[in-house]
Design a protein around this motif. Structure first.
Motif, mmCIF file in Angstrom:
data_model
loop_
_atom_site.group_PDB
_atom_site.id
_atom_site.type_symbol
_atom_site.label_atom_id
_atom_site.label_comp_id
_atom_site.label_asym_id
_atom_site.label_seq_id
_atom_site.Cartn_x
_atom_site.Cartn_y
_atom_site.Cartn_z
ATOM 1 N N SER A 196 0.935 -1.517 0.011
ATOM 2 C CA SER A 196 -0.026 0.045 -0.041
ATOM 3 C C SER A 196 0.742 1.371 0.120
ATOM 4 N N LEU A 197 0.407 2.226 -0.384
ATOM 5 C CA LEU A 197 1.431 3.310 -0.734
ATOM 6 C C LEU A 197 0.396 4.663 0.064
ATOM 7 N N GLU A 198 -0.509 4.187 1.326
ATOM 8 C CA GLU A 198 -1.129 5.051 1.975
ATOM 9 C C GLU A 198 -0.316 5.765 3.068
ATOM 10 N N TRP A 199 1.201 5.265 2.948
ATOM 11 C CA TRP A 199 2.040 6.076 3.907
ATOM 12 C C TRP A 199 2.355 7.700 3.331
ATOM 13 N N VAL A 219 -0.773 -2.557 -5.634
ATOM 14 C CA VAL A 219 -1.573 -0.961 -5.123
ATOM 15 C C VAL A 219 -2.456 -0.594 -6.719
ATOM 16 N N PRO A 220 -3.639 -0.693 -6.659
ATOM 17 C CA PRO A 220 -4.361 -0.542 -7.914
ATOM 18 C C PRO A 220 -4.560 1.086 -7.429
ATOM 19 N N ASP A 221 -4.308 1.540 -6.262
ATOM 20 C CA ASP A 221 -4.557 3.067 -6.452
ATOM 21 C C ASP A 221 -3.530 4.294 -5.921
ATOM 22 N N GLY A 241 5.721 -2.766 -12.345
ATOM 23 C CA GLY A 241 4.204 -3.288 -12.459
ATOM 24 C C GLY A 241 2.964 -2.875 -12.560
ATOM 25 N N LEU A 242 3.175 -1.720 -12.419
ATOM 26 C CA LEU A 242 2.271 -0.959 -12.247
ATOM 27 C C LEU A 242 1.297 -1.663 -13.730
#
Length: 432
Positions: A196-199, A219-221, A241-242
Motif C-alpha cells: 500500500s502507498l497510503e503511508w 497498489v491499484p490506487d 508492474g503498474l
C-alpha cells in the motif's frame, strides 16, 4: 649638591611611574597584555552517546575495503562520511554512498560495498537529517522498521543497495522528509515490494520520490496516493508492474511536478489528457508501456499549456518526451513544433504514418536528440517531407531514424548538423 641630585632622581622615578600608569589606562596597551594559562581552551567534539551509536552501527557492517577505517579517535565529527553541526557538534549527516558504481568498475564497486546488518544504535543519532547508504550491498535483507523513527531525516537514500522484501510503512513517520530514494536493482532476483502507498501521506514536504523497480502490482490506487503530495517535484516509478493509468483525475495536487518517469510498466491504455495539464513538467518518460492510440489530443494539450506559459512571461518548460516502444499510431501532430524548449524527443518503436514537415520542427531550436523508429514496416510509411534547401532550427548531437523515408537523395539538411556525435540511418530510402 647631594640634596639636588636626590631630589632629581626622586622626581624622575615619579614621572616614570606616572607614565606607566597612564599606559595601563589605554586600550592599545591592554592589547599587549595576554593572559597566561596552563590549560588550553575547551575542545568541542561529538558526544559520547553519538560516538557509541556510530561504533555500534559499524560493528554490524561488513567493510571489505576498509572505508570506515577512519572511525577511530575521540571526535567522530572527523570520521569519513560523518557530518556534524558546527555549533552543537551533533551528528547531522551520514553519507556512506559507495563511491563506485557497477556501471564504471564492477570489481572496484563490489570491493567497496558496505553490507551486513543495520544496527538500531542509529536511533541515538537524534539530530540526523541526512542518511545515504546507496550503491552498497545488503544482500536481500529487509529495510529495518526502526528507520521510521529517525524523525529528523530530510534526505534518505537507500537506492541500489540490494534490499528486498516489503518496504515498511513505518517510513511514513518521517514527516520532515524532502528526498526519499528507494530505487531497487532491476537485476536482483527478489525486489522490494509495497502493499500500500497510503503511508506517503506522511510526507507533506516531499520533493523527490524514487521507487524504480519496486513491485507495486498490489497498489491499484497508486495515483490517488501520490496525489496527496503537494510539494512533489520528481516522481520515478519505472518498471514497477503498474497496470493502471487512470484516464481522468478530479483535481491534481502535485502541480509542481517537473520530472515524471513511468516507463517500463504495462498500462495498455491511451495517454490520459490530465498529463498535459502538469504545466511545470519538463521531463516525461513513458517508454515501453504498451500505450495505444494517437497522440494528437495529448500534444495539443501540451502546446496550449506552453502558449499560456509564454503569455505569463515564462518559456514553455517541457524539455524531454519519451514515448518510445509503445503501440501508438496515426500521424505525429504539427503542434509538437510549438514545444520550443524540447531538448530530447524519442518517438521510436511506434506505428507512425503520414508526413513530417518543416512545421513539425519550426520552433525546436533547443533540440539535441531526435529518435524516430517506425515499428514493423518493411516499407516506410512515415515521410520526412521538407525542401531540399531546408535549414533546421536545431543543431542535433544525436539522430536515430529507421523506417522513415528521407531519400532518395542524401538530405542536405544533415550537412548542417555539425555538432553530431551519433548518427544512425536504417531503411530511410537513400539511393547511392
Amino acid at each position: 649638591m647631594v640634596i639636588s641630585s636626590h631630589i632629581f632622581m626622586s622626581t624622575l622615578h615619579h614621572l616614570i611611574l606616572i607614565f606607566f600608569i597612564s599606559l595601563l589606562g589605554t586600550s592599545s596597551y591592554l592589547q599587549l597584555i595576554k593572559p597566561i594559562s596552563c590549560t588550553k581552551g575547551p575542545i568541542f567534539k561529538c558526544s559520547e552517546v553519538e560516538k557509541a551509536a556510530l561504533l555500534g552501527f559499524k560493528y554490524n557492517l561488513t567493510d571489505p575495503s576498509g572505508r570506515l577505517s577512519s572511525w577511530v579517535g575521540e571526535d567522530c565529527c572527523n570520521w569519513l562520511g560523518v557530518g556534524c553541526d558546527n555549533s552543537t557538534r551533533n551528528v547531522v549527516k551520514l553519507d556512506l554512498r559507495n563511491p563506485f558504481s557497477w556501471f564504471d568498475d564492477f570489481d572496484q564497486y563490489n570491493k567497496s560495498c558496505l553490507g551486513g546488518k543495520i544496527n538500531s544504535s542509529l536511533l541515538d543519532l537524534k539530530h540526523l537529517s541526512y542518511f545515504d547508504l546507496s550503491l552498497n550491498n545488503f544482500n536481500g535483507t529487509n529495510i529495518p522498521k526502526f528507520l521510521g523513527s529517525l524523525e529528523n531525516l530530510r534526505y534518505f537514500n537507500l537506492s541500489f543497495s540490494m534490499f528486498s522484501g516489503v518496504i515498511p510503512p513505518h517510513l511514513g513517520n518521517l514527516s520532515r522528509l524532502q528526498y526519499l530514494d528507494l530505487n531497487s536493482n532491476g537485476f536482483y532476483p527478489t525486489l522490494n515490494q509495497v502493499e500500500s502507498l497510503e503511508w506517503v501521506v506522511g510526507f507533506p514536504s516531499l520533493k523527490y520520490l524514487g521507487m524504480d523497480y519496486v513491485n507495486l502490482e498490489k497498489v491499484p490506487d497508486w495515483l490517488h496516493a501520490i496525489n496527496v503530495l503537494p510539494s512533489l517535484r520528481e516522481l520515478h516509478l519505472a518498471s514497477c508492474g503498474l497496470i493502471s493509468l487512470p484516464s481522468s483525475i478530479s483535481s491534481i495536487n502535485f502541480t509542481l511536478l517537473s520530472v515524471l518517469d513511468l516507463s517500463g510498466n504495462d498500462f495498455s491504455t491511451s495517454i490520459p489528457q490530465w498529463l498535459s495539464h502538469l504545466t511545470n513538467l519538463r521531463s516525461l518518460n513513458l517508454g515501453g508501456n504498451n500505450l495505444i492510440g494517437e497522440i494528437t489530443e495529448f500534444v495539443d494539450g501540451l502546446s496550449q499549456c506552453s502558449n499560456s506559459s509564454s503569455e505569463d512571461g515564462n518559456l514553455p518548460s517541457m524539455q524531454e518526451i519519451d514515448l518510445s516502444f509503445n503501440q501508438l499510431n496515426g500521424t505525429i501532430p504539427k503542434n509538437i513544433g510549438k514545444l520550443s524548449r524540447l531538448v530530447s524527443l524519442d518517438l521510436s518503436g511506434n506505428s507512425w504514418e503520414g508526413n513530417l514537415t518543416e512545421a513539425h520542427f519550426q520552433n525546436l531550436t533547443w533540440l539535441k536528440s531526435l529518435k524516430l523508429y517506425v515499428e514493423g514496416y518493411a516499407k516506410a510509411t512515415l515521410v520526412l517531407d521538407v525542401k531540399h534547401d531546408w535549414v533546421p532550427p536545431f543543431k542535433l548531437t544525436e539522430i536515430e531514424l529507421a523506417n522513415v523515408r528521407i531519400g532518395p537523395n542524401f538530405p542536405a539538411w544533415l550537412k548542417t548538423q555539425i555538432e553530431l556525435n551519433y548518427l544512425a540511418l536504417e531503411n530511410v530510402g537513400i539511393s547511392c
